[in-house]
Design an enzyme around this catalytic site. Structure first.
Site, PDB file in Angstrom:
ATOM      1  N   GLY A   1    -137.203 -34.237 -12.520  1.00 31.64           N
ATOM      2  CA  GLY A   1    -138.075 -33.519 -12.958  1.00 31.64           C
ATOM      3  C   GLY A   1    -139.057 -34.198 -14.220  1.00 31.64           C
TER       4      GLY A   1
ATOM      5  N   ILE B   1    -135.081 -24.769  -7.155  1.00 33.66           N
ATOM      6  CA  ILE B   1    -135.325 -25.809  -6.265  1.00 33.66           C
ATOM      7  C   ILE B   1    -135.294 -26.093  -4.823  1.00 33.66           C
ATOM      8  CG2 ILE B   1    -134.913 -28.429  -6.332  1.00 33.66           C
ATOM      9  CD1 ILE B   1    -134.626 -28.486  -9.147  1.00 33.66           C
TER      10      ILE B   1
ATOM     11  N   ASP C   1    -129.954 -39.453  -8.168  1.00 36.62           N
ATOM     12  CA  ASP C   1    -130.748 -39.176  -9.375  1.00 36.62           C
ATOM     13  C   ASP C   1    -129.977 -39.154 -10.390  1.00 36.62           C
ATOM     14  OD1 ASP C   1    -133.356 -39.276 -10.691  1.00 36.62           O
ATOM     15  OD2 ASP C   1    -133.266 -37.195 -10.923  1.00 36.62           O
TER      16      ASP C   1
ATOM     17  N   GLU D   1    -124.142 -41.097 -17.428  1.00 39.27           N
ATOM     18  CA  GLU D   1    -125.504 -41.393 -17.668  1.00 39.27           C
ATOM     19  C   GLU D   1    -125.530 -42.092 -18.835  1.00 39.27           C
ATOM     20  OE1 GLU D   1    -128.089 -38.293 -16.522  1.00 39.27           O
ATOM     21  OE2 GLU D   1    -127.274 -37.841 -14.607  1.00 39.27           O
TER      22      GLU D   1
ATOM     23  N   HIS E   1    -132.078 -40.086 -13.329  1.00 40.88           N
ATOM     24  CA  HIS E   1    -132.232 -38.937 -13.903  1.00 40.88           C
ATOM     25  C   HIS E   1    -133.711 -38.476 -14.206  1.00 40.88           C
ATOM     26  CE1 HIS E   1    -130.042 -35.142 -15.467  1.00 40.88           C
ATOM     27  NE2 HIS E   1    -131.295 -34.673 -14.958  1.00 40.88           N
TER      28      HIS E   1
ATOM     29  N   ASP F   1    -125.625 -21.156   0.434  1.00 40.67           N
ATOM     30  CA  ASP F   1    -125.718 -20.752  -0.967  1.00 40.67           C
ATOM     31  C   ASP F   1    -124.364 -19.772  -1.225  1.00 40.67           C
ATOM     32  OD1 ASP F   1    -127.832 -20.846  -3.359  1.00 40.67           O
ATOM     33  OD2 ASP F   1    -126.507 -19.517  -3.738  1.00 40.67           O
TER      34      ASP F   1
HETATM   35  P1  NAI Z   1    -130.741 -22.531  -9.827  1.00 36.10           P
HETATM   36  O1  NAI Z   1    -129.633 -22.175 -10.614  1.00 36.10           O
HETATM   37  O2  NAI Z   1    -132.214 -21.733  -9.509  1.00 36.10           O
HETATM   38  O3  NAI Z   1    -130.177 -22.458  -8.470  1.00 36.10           O
HETATM   39  C1  NAI Z   1    -128.904 -23.028  -8.152  1.00 36.10           C
HETATM   40  C2  NAI Z   1    -128.511 -22.494  -6.707  1.00 36.10           C
HETATM   41  O4  NAI Z   1    -127.066 -22.853  -6.366  1.00 36.10           O
HETATM   42  C3  NAI Z   1    -128.100 -21.022  -6.866  1.00 36.10           C
HETATM   43  O5  NAI Z   1    -128.775 -20.255  -6.003  1.00 36.10           O
HETATM   44  C4  NAI Z   1    -126.442 -21.079  -6.904  1.00 36.10           C
HETATM   45  O6  NAI Z   1    -126.075 -19.619  -6.431  1.00 36.10           O
HETATM   46  C5  NAI Z   1    -126.201 -22.112  -6.021  1.00 36.10           C
HETATM   47  N1  NAI Z   1    -124.964 -22.491  -6.133  1.00 36.10           N
HETATM   48  C6  NAI Z   1    -124.226 -22.988  -7.252  1.00 36.10           C
HETATM   49  N2  NAI Z   1    -123.008 -23.479  -6.745  1.00 36.10           N
HETATM   50  C7  NAI Z   1    -122.975 -23.375  -5.467  1.00 36.10           C
HETATM   51  C8  NAI Z   1    -121.798 -23.795  -4.453  1.00 36.10           C
HETATM   52  N3  NAI Z   1    -120.827 -24.281  -5.118  1.00 36.10           N
HETATM   53  N4  NAI Z   1    -122.272 -23.587  -3.223  1.00 36.10           N
HETATM   54  C9  NAI Z   1    -123.429 -23.312  -2.667  1.00 36.10           C
HETATM   55  N5  NAI Z   1    -124.406 -22.710  -3.680  1.00 36.10           N
HETATM   56  C10 NAI Z   1    -124.201 -22.810  -5.056  1.00 36.10           C
HETATM   57  O7  NAI Z   1    -131.243 -24.121 -10.226  1.00 36.10           O
HETATM   58  P2  NAI Z   1    -132.338 -24.879  -9.713  1.00 36.10           P
HETATM   59  O8  NAI Z   1    -133.381 -24.606 -10.867  1.00 36.10           O
HETATM   60  O9  NAI Z   1    -132.820 -24.740  -8.436  1.00 36.10           O
HETATM   61  O10 NAI Z   1    -131.795 -26.480 -10.107  1.00 36.10           O
HETATM   62  C11 NAI Z   1    -130.684 -26.976  -9.194  1.00 36.10           C
HETATM   63  C12 NAI Z   1    -129.867 -28.115  -9.713  1.00 36.10           C
HETATM   64  O11 NAI Z   1    -130.912 -29.161 -10.172  1.00 36.10           O
HETATM   65  C13 NAI Z   1    -129.245 -27.810 -11.086  1.00 36.10           C
HETATM   66  O12 NAI Z   1    -128.174 -28.533 -10.961  1.00 36.10           O
HETATM   67  C14 NAI Z   1    -130.181 -28.494 -12.008  1.00 36.10           C
HETATM   68  O13 NAI Z   1    -129.591 -28.951 -13.267  1.00 36.10           O
HETATM   69  C15 NAI Z   1    -130.688 -29.630 -11.264  1.00 36.10           C
HETATM   70  N6  NAI Z   1    -132.133 -30.389 -11.755  1.00 36.10           N
HETATM   71  C16 NAI Z   1    -132.038 -31.670 -11.771  1.00 36.10           C
HETATM   72  C17 NAI Z   1    -133.243 -32.388 -12.036  1.00 36.10           C
HETATM   73  C18 NAI Z   1    -133.476 -33.834 -12.342  1.00 36.10           C
HETATM   74  O14 NAI Z   1    -134.184 -34.126 -13.115  1.00 36.10           O
HETATM   75  N7  NAI Z   1    -132.706 -34.560 -11.083  1.00 36.10           N
HETATM   76  C19 NAI Z   1    -134.253 -31.701 -12.786  1.00 36.10           C
HETATM   77  C20 NAI Z   1    -134.244 -30.172 -12.518  1.00 36.10           C
HETATM   78  C21 NAI Z   1    -132.898 -29.652 -12.217  1.00 36.10           C
END
Ligand code: NAI
Length: 630
Positions: free
Chosen positions: A516, A383, A485, A490, A513, A402
């Site tokens: 997505g 994302i 969100d 929740e 929430h 990151d």
């Molecule tokens: P992803 O796993 O591709 O990316 C997460 C990134 O965060 C990774 O690059 C990781 O290295 C980095 N990261 C983790 N902890 C960290 C920290 N303490 N400091 C710096 N970087 C850190 O995940 P994606 O697909 O990008 O999703 C991101 C978030 O969005 C997830 O928490 C997911 O659950 C949430 N999400 C929320 C949705 C919604 O409806 N609001 C829908 C889809 C995802």
């Protein structure tokens, strides 16, 4: 095979997915002004034929009259029928040439359109028993050969009697006339074929119900294109996964059971016993206890992003591969984040609320463009990285932090520390994963490092932000606008009240929430997850699996594929190869990948395997699961 077995196969809705007369109606009545009413009459006649109020001969006669087909229509019909051969027949084309001497196609339909379709499969012309049309000088169909027994009631049985086959006769078909062969004592067994249509009065008469030709071949221990009929793979889909997923898995030939709601642990514990593939969304808890009872389970599809609801360790130990849809809703989250940052930097939530109360507050005070502002993205994963690209296109200066090394896209600048980002950004957005270690990643200390008037977004996970600290910083003016969100707690359902310290705060967008949650994302998930699961079942590929070592494998032809899942201890590969060598089996390809818990070995061999080898391979110490493909 013992040479004394004969297979008698129906054509309409068995060999092909459709009734040829229905398809002919579409062609010959294409431009007819009364097409619909004629089609209704044809359906009525077909029904009368089925319930016995009309003789078969009368029903054929009447239908031909109504259709007034010509020779040229038949060519189109044949083309169409060739494109709608039943999937399991296509898969098992070899069966028809291998057993050509023992296969008969018997139909109340017509030679003219059956023959061109089935001979391509290797069926012998002389083994096709069907009716024949009669034409006038202009090529118009005027009638049919009434001396052919297949144009009269119980004709299939009569025809078979004349054949006087010197052995056991197995009939496969979807209609009552197919059952009549058995009823007349001319067949040993009747198999009701249900891949295309199920008729209650036929099912109740059948010796076996075969949802596909695979199942028929498997039951009769004949050469099958696949090692295990797909209809024996039971798929349980919970929580109303998108209909496209059901369609895709049905088309694969799996047996599907689907429910709009989830199941609780006890219900799932019972239900899981016979399940080969489980599909869930975020609510169903797949616990270690549930998995204990899941002895047939091969894969779990999480039709969402997160997999916290699944005990992944227990699944891995059990040899169950878990798949999710990690980027199917990425774009949806990104679009919402972009929209929200623009709304917030213009103060729209407050302005909109005032308007609803009748207040006209036209002013540019505190309103800005996003162009030229610094966007700080925390978590540069799927994302975060996608957001980076879109935000740059809006003219924002993107910086990101990151914890892993990530490729900077476009002109985005990497921050070495979180503090560097917090100090500099005008808009801060969180996209880290939901790991426990990220609890309160942003709290009082972090807010104190941000610029005054910052816009703050959290669309990742609720526990990542200390909500109390956020509230304080909104109220003291540090945070000028925020969009949230996700929340530490929740509501379980739409009936539960949303309780939060964030309610009623100024310039604050609260959403339930739904980052997505778009129909596009649901559909993407609905196609992505079944794709991964069927790949795993058909080829052993584990690409994108959450808990299995990821291997992408080619589809295999003319070989057998052995899939061995074991605890990751040394020496298993050597042990597999010793057994194969001792049995003189040549390996044509081998792939091994391990993760910290399990080893995954794929071995392609070019020889018929014997059951003994399988037993030996299964008996290797530390084996979790073993499966043979093709
Ligand atoms: P992803 O796993 O591709 O990316 C997460 C990134 O965060 C990774 O690059 C990781 O290295 C980095 N990261 C983790 N902890 C960290 C920290 N303490 N400091 C710096 N970087 C850190 O995940 P994606 O697909 O990008 O999703 C991101 C978030 O969005 C997830 O928490 C997911 O659950 C949430 N999400 C929320 C949705 C919604 O409806 N609001 C829908 C889809 C995802």
């Amino acid at each position: 095979m013992t040479p004394s077995k004969y297979f008698v196969i129906d054509f309409d809705s068995t060999f092909t997915k459709v009734e040829a007369f229905d398809a002919l109606a579409e062609i010959s009545l294409k431009d007819h002004p009364e097409k619909e009413s004629i089609k209704t009459q044809i359906a009525e006649i077909t029904n009368q034929g089925m319930d016995g109020t009309l003789s078969l001969r009368e029903s054929i006669e009447k239908r031909i009259q109504l259709l007034s087909p010509e020779k040229k229509h038949l060519a189109q019909l044949v083309n169409h029928l060739k494109s709608v051969v039943s999937e399991s027949f296509k898969r098992n084309k070899d069966f028809f040439s291998t057993y050509a001497d023992h296969i008969y196609i018997i139909s109340n339909g017509f030679h003219e359109f059956i023959e061109p379709v089935v001979v391509e499969f290797g069926v012998k012309k002389e083994n096709i028993l069907a009716n024949e049309f009669q034409y006038d000088a202009n090529g118009k169909i005027t009638g049919f050969d009434k001396n052919n027994p297949l144009s009269s009631n119980n004709g299939k049985a009569e025809q078979l009697k004349r054949l006087n086959l010197p052995g056991d006769v197995y009939v496969i078909g979807d209609g009552y006339t197919d059952y009549e062969i058995k009823h007349s004592g001319l067949a040993n067994k009747f198999y009701a074929f249900t891949e295309n249509i199920e008729r209650e009065n036929v099912l109740s008469k059948a010796d076996h119900i075969t949802p596909s030709l695979d199942e028929f071949l498997y039951l009769n221990k004949l050469n099958t294109a696949i090692s295990y009929p797909k209809n024996r793979i039971n798929v349980l889909l919970l929580e109303g996964v998108h209909p496209v997923a059901i369609e895709l898995m049905k088309a694969e030939g799996f047996t599907i059971e689907s429910y709009p709601a989830g199941l609780d642990e006890d219900e799932l514990f019972e239900k899981i016993k016979n399940v080969s593939v489980l599909g869930i969304r975020s609510k169903t808890q797949v616990t270690a206890r549930v998995l204990e009872n899941a002895n047939r389970l091969m894969a779990i599809g999480a039709f969402c992003i997160g997999t916290n609801q699944i005990d992944l360790k227990a699944a891995t130990k059990k040899g169950v591969a878990v798949f999710n849809a990690p980027f199917s809703n990425t774009r949806s989250v990104v679009e919402l984040a972009i929209a929200e940052m623009i709304m917030l930097i213009r103060g729209i939530p407050d302005k909109s609320n005032k308007m609803h109360q009748g207040q006209w507050d036209k002013s540019a005070k505190g309103s800005f463009e996003v162009r030229g502002k610094k966007l700080g993205i925390i978590g540069y994963g799927n994302i975060g990285a996608q957001l980076s690209v879109l935000a740059e296109n809006l003219g924002m200066k993107v910086m990101y932090y990151d914890k892993e090394e990530k490729l900077a896209l476009g002109n985005a600048v990497k921050c070495k520390t979180l503090r560097e980002l917090l100090n500099a950004a005008d808009v801060i957005t969180l996209h880290v994963d939901g790991n426990e270690r990220n609890t309160n990643l942003i709290g009082s200390e972090e807010f104190s490092q941000m610029k005054k008037g910052v816009v703050f977004l959290n669309l990742s996970r609720g526990h990542v932000v200390d909500v109390k600290a956020l509230r304080e910083n909104i109220l003291n003016g540090k945070v000028a606008g925020s969009a949230i969100d996700v929340y530490p707690y929740e509501p379980i359902s739409n009936n539960e009240e949303f309780i939060s310290e964030l309610r009623g705060l100024p310039n604050t967008i609260l959403t339930p929430h739904i980052g997505g949650s778009t129909l596009e994302a649901q559909e993407n998930i609905g196609t992505f997850v079944p794709g991964k699961i069927t790949d795993y079942i058909n080829t052993g590929s584990t690409s994108n699996s959450v808990n299995f070592p990821n291997l992408t494998l080619p589809i295999l032809e003319n070989a057998h594929r052995l899939i061995h899942i074991h605890n990751n201890v040394p020496g298993i590969l050597a042990r597999i190869n010793q057994i194969l060598a001792a049995n003189d089996i040549n390996i044509v390809g081998q792939y091994l990948k391990t993760n910290e818990h399990i080893g995954y070995v794929i071995t392609d061999i070019n020889k018929e395997y014997n059951k003994e080898v399988i037993k030996e391979l299964r008996a290797i110490e530390h084996t979790i699961k073993f499966r043979v493909l093709y």
